[in-house]
Scaffold this motif. Structure first.
Motif, mmCIF file in Angstrom:
data_model
loop_
_atom_site.group_PDB
_atom_site.id
_atom_site.type_symbol
_atom_site.label_atom_id
_atom_site.label_comp_id
_atom_site.label_asym_id
_atom_site.label_seq_id
_atom_site.Cartn_x
_atom_site.Cartn_y
_atom_site.Cartn_z
ATOM 1 N N MET A 1 0.846 -1.177 0.000
ATOM 2 C CA MET A 1 0.000 0.000 0.000
ATOM 3 C C MET A 1 0.889 1.237 0.000
ATOM 4 S SD MET A 1 -3.175 0.780 2.340
ATOM 5 C CE MET A 1 -3.779 2.368 2.695
ATOM 6 N N TYR A 2 0.476 2.229 -0.746
ATOM 7 C CA TYR A 2 1.232 3.468 -0.720
ATOM 8 C C TYR A 2 0.312 4.671 -0.677
ATOM 9 C CZ TYR A 2 0.838 2.965 -5.848
ATOM 10 O OH TYR A 2 0.389 2.781 -7.130
ATOM 11 N N ARG A 3 0.865 5.754 -0.098
ATOM 12 C CA ARG A 3 0.127 6.997 0.093
ATOM 13 C C ARG A 3 0.652 8.039 -0.875
ATOM 14 N NH1 ARG A 3 -2.594 7.719 4.781
ATOM 15 N NH2 ARG A 3 -1.932 9.857 5.131
ATOM 16 N N ILE A 4 -0.276 8.711 -1.532
ATOM 17 C CA ILE A 4 0.081 9.748 -2.493
ATOM 18 C C ILE A 4 -0.525 11.066 -2.025
ATOM 19 C CG2 ILE A 4 -0.069 10.519 -4.889
ATOM 20 C CD1 ILE A 4 -0.588 7.551 -5.618
ATOM 21 N N LEU A 5 0.325 12.047 -1.787
ATOM 22 C CA LEU A 5 -0.170 13.380 -1.482
ATOM 23 C C LEU A 5 -0.510 14.043 -2.804
ATOM 24 C CD1 LEU A 5 0.862 15.812 1.164
ATOM 25 C CD2 LEU A 5 0.773 16.657 -1.171
ATOM 26 N N VAL A 6 -1.777 14.425 -2.970
ATOM 27 C CA VAL A 6 -2.266 15.025 -4.208
ATOM 28 C C VAL A 6 -2.564 16.494 -3.927
ATOM 29 C CG1 VAL A 6 -3.945 14.853 -6.079
ATOM 30 C CG2 VAL A 6 -3.348 12.804 -4.750
ATOM 31 N N ALA A 7 -1.726 17.376 -4.485
ATOM 32 C CA ALA A 7 -1.898 18.815 -4.273
ATOM 33 C C ALA A 7 -2.946 19.335 -5.247
ATOM 34 C CB ALA A 7 -0.568 19.531 -4.483
ATOM 35 N N LEU A 8 -4.032 19.890 -4.704
ATOM 36 C CA LEU A 8 -5.175 20.306 -5.514
ATOM 37 C C LEU A 8 -5.577 21.738 -5.213
ATOM 38 C CD1 LEU A 8 -7.172 17.069 -4.855
ATOM 39 C CD2 LEU A 8 -6.331 17.770 -7.102
ATOM 40 N N ASP A 9 -6.292 22.329 -6.169
ATOM 41 C CA ASP A 9 -6.900 23.634 -5.963
ATOM 42 C C ASP A 9 -8.298 23.593 -6.558
ATOM 43 O OD1 ASP A 9 -6.496 23.878 -8.705
ATOM 44 O OD2 ASP A 9 -4.853 25.308 -8.522
ATOM 45 N N THR A 10 -8.778 24.709 -7.062
ATOM 46 C CA THR A 10 -10.146 24.762 -7.584
ATOM 47 C C THR A 10 -10.247 24.335 -9.041
ATOM 48 O OG1 THR A 10 -9.887 27.076 -8.191
ATOM 49 C CG2 THR A 10 -10.784 26.622 -5.999
ATOM 50 N N ASP A 11 -9.134 24.113 -9.720
ATOM 51 C CA ASP A 11 -9.139 23.811 -11.149
ATOM 52 C C ASP A 11 -9.525 22.350 -11.396
ATOM 53 O OD1 ASP A 11 -7.864 22.914 -13.798
ATOM 54 O OD2 ASP A 11 -7.752 25.111 -13.895
ATOM 55 N N VAL A 12 -10.701 22.148 -11.976
ATOM 56 C CA VAL A 12 -11.227 20.801 -12.220
ATOM 57 C C VAL A 12 -10.422 20.076 -13.300
ATOM 58 C CG1 VAL A 12 -13.251 19.511 -13.011
ATOM 59 C CG2 VAL A 12 -13.530 21.390 -11.390
ATOM 60 N N ALA A 13 -9.976 20.793 -14.331
ATOM 61 C CA ALA A 13 -9.213 20.150 -15.411
ATOM 62 C C ALA A 13 -7.899 19.580 -14.887
ATOM 63 C CB ALA A 13 -8.948 21.136 -16.543
ATOM 64 N N ARG A 14 -7.214 20.320 -14.029
ATOM 65 C CA ARG A 14 -5.967 19.792 -13.448
ATOM 66 C C ARG A 14 -6.264 18.610 -12.540
ATOM 67 N NH1 ARG A 14 -4.440 25.357 -13.191
ATOM 68 N NH2 ARG A 14 -4.880 25.439 -10.968
ATOM 69 N N ALA A 15 -7.337 18.698 -11.762
ATOM 70 C CA ALA A 15 -7.725 17.582 -10.890
ATOM 71 C C ALA A 15 -8.043 16.341 -11.710
ATOM 72 C CB ALA A 15 -8.924 17.980 -10.026
ATOM 73 N N GLU A 16 -8.707 16.538 -12.829
ATOM 74 C CA GLU A 16 -9.039 15.421 -13.721
ATOM 75 C C GLU A 16 -7.770 14.738 -14.220
ATOM 76 O OE1 GLU A 16 -11.563 12.880 -15.811
ATOM 77 O OE2 GLU A 16 -12.184 14.450 -14.438
ATOM 78 N N SER A 17 -6.773 15.522 -14.606
ATOM 79 C CA SER A 17 -5.498 14.963 -15.074
ATOM 80 C C SER A 17 -4.799 14.196 -13.951
ATOM 81 C CB SER A 17 -4.579 16.074 -15.579
ATOM 82 O OG SER A 17 -5.117 16.694 -16.716
ATOM 83 N N GLN A 18 -4.839 14.742 -12.745
ATOM 84 C CA GLN A 18 -4.212 14.057 -11.619
ATOM 85 C C GLN A 18 -4.939 12.746 -11.299
ATOM 86 O OE1 GLN A 18 -4.197 17.958 -9.482
ATOM 87 N NE2 GLN A 18 -2.384 17.081 -8.496
ATOM 88 N N ALA A 19 -6.264 12.769 -11.328
ATOM 89 C CA ALA A 19 -7.033 11.553 -11.069
ATOM 90 C C ALA A 19 -6.708 10.478 -12.099
ATOM 91 C CB ALA A 19 -8.532 11.862 -11.076
ATOM 92 N N SER A 20 -6.639 10.862 -13.367
ATOM 93 C CA SER A 20 -6.317 9.899 -14.430
ATOM 94 C C SER A 20 -4.945 9.272 -14.211
ATOM 95 C CB SER A 20 -6.342 10.577 -15.800
ATOM 96 O OG SER A 20 -7.640 10.981 -16.125
ATOM 97 N N THR A 21 -3.999 10.093 -13.825
ATOM 98 C CA THR A 21 -2.643 9.591 -13.583
ATOM 99 C C THR A 21 -2.625 8.602 -12.431
ATOM 100 O OG1 THR A 21 -1.647 11.586 -14.479
ATOM 101 C CG2 THR A 21 -0.286 10.268 -12.987
ATOM 102 N N ILE A 22 -3.276 8.941 -11.341
ATOM 103 C CA ILE A 22 -3.296 8.050 -10.175
ATOM 104 C C ILE A 22 -4.029 6.755 -10.493
ATOM 105 C CG2 ILE A 22 -4.176 7.806 -7.820
ATOM 106 C CD1 ILE A 22 -3.501 10.863 -7.542
ATOM 107 N N GLU A 23 -5.130 6.844 -11.219
ATOM 108 C CA GLU A 23 -5.870 5.638 -11.592
ATOM 109 C C GLU A 23 -5.055 4.731 -12.511
ATOM 110 O OE1 GLU A 23 -10.353 7.550 -11.317
ATOM 111 O OE2 GLU A 23 -9.398 7.332 -13.259
#
Length: 131
Positions: A1-23
């Motif tokens: 198991m590993y923990r990933i710190l995901v730095a986020l803000d209000t930008d949904v497009a950047r969050a979407e890219s981060q989610a895709s990468t983690i998935e």
């Protein structure tokens, strides 16, 4: 198991890219815990991390994908606070999405992503901002 710190803000497009990468990381999504993190610099409305559009979006997506997550918020300068949070939360890596800036803009305004990469010993996954 590993923990990933995901730095986020209000930008949904950047969050979407981060989610895709983690998935798309190798291994099972059951082996991942994402720490959805935001560093507040100015918060006159008193919002919490769960109220930010980018954070809500990625949380919904992780619910659908079966990825465990938790929330973390702090205040201050983003780069040092993210590094400190990664250490305090025993993260195995960080996931950041930069903003598109010109080289001159980076010199004048700085880059949180660049500062984190240069100052941490942890692996950092950088994701291109969504279009």
């Amino acid at each position: 198991m590993y923990r990933i710190l995901v730095a986020l803000d209000t930008d949904v497009a950047r969050a979407e890219s981060q989610a895709s990468t983690i998935e798309s990381l190798p291994g099972s999504t059951e082996d991942v815990t994402a720490v959805l993190t935001h560093v507040f610099q100015d918060n006159p409305d008193g919002r919490s991390v769960q109220q930010l559009d980018g954070v809500r979006h990625i949380a919904d997506r992780f619910d659908e994908a079966g990825i465990d997550y938790e929330y973390y918020e702090t205040s201050g300068e983003p780069a040092p606070e993210l590094i400190e949070a990664a250490t305090a939360l025993d993260a195995d890596m960080l996931c950041l999405s930069g903003r598109k800036q010109t080289p001159t803009g980076k010199v004048i305004f700085g880059s949180v992503t660049q500062s984190v990469i240069l100052e941490t010993d942890l692996p950092v996954v950088t994701v291109s901002p969504g279009e």
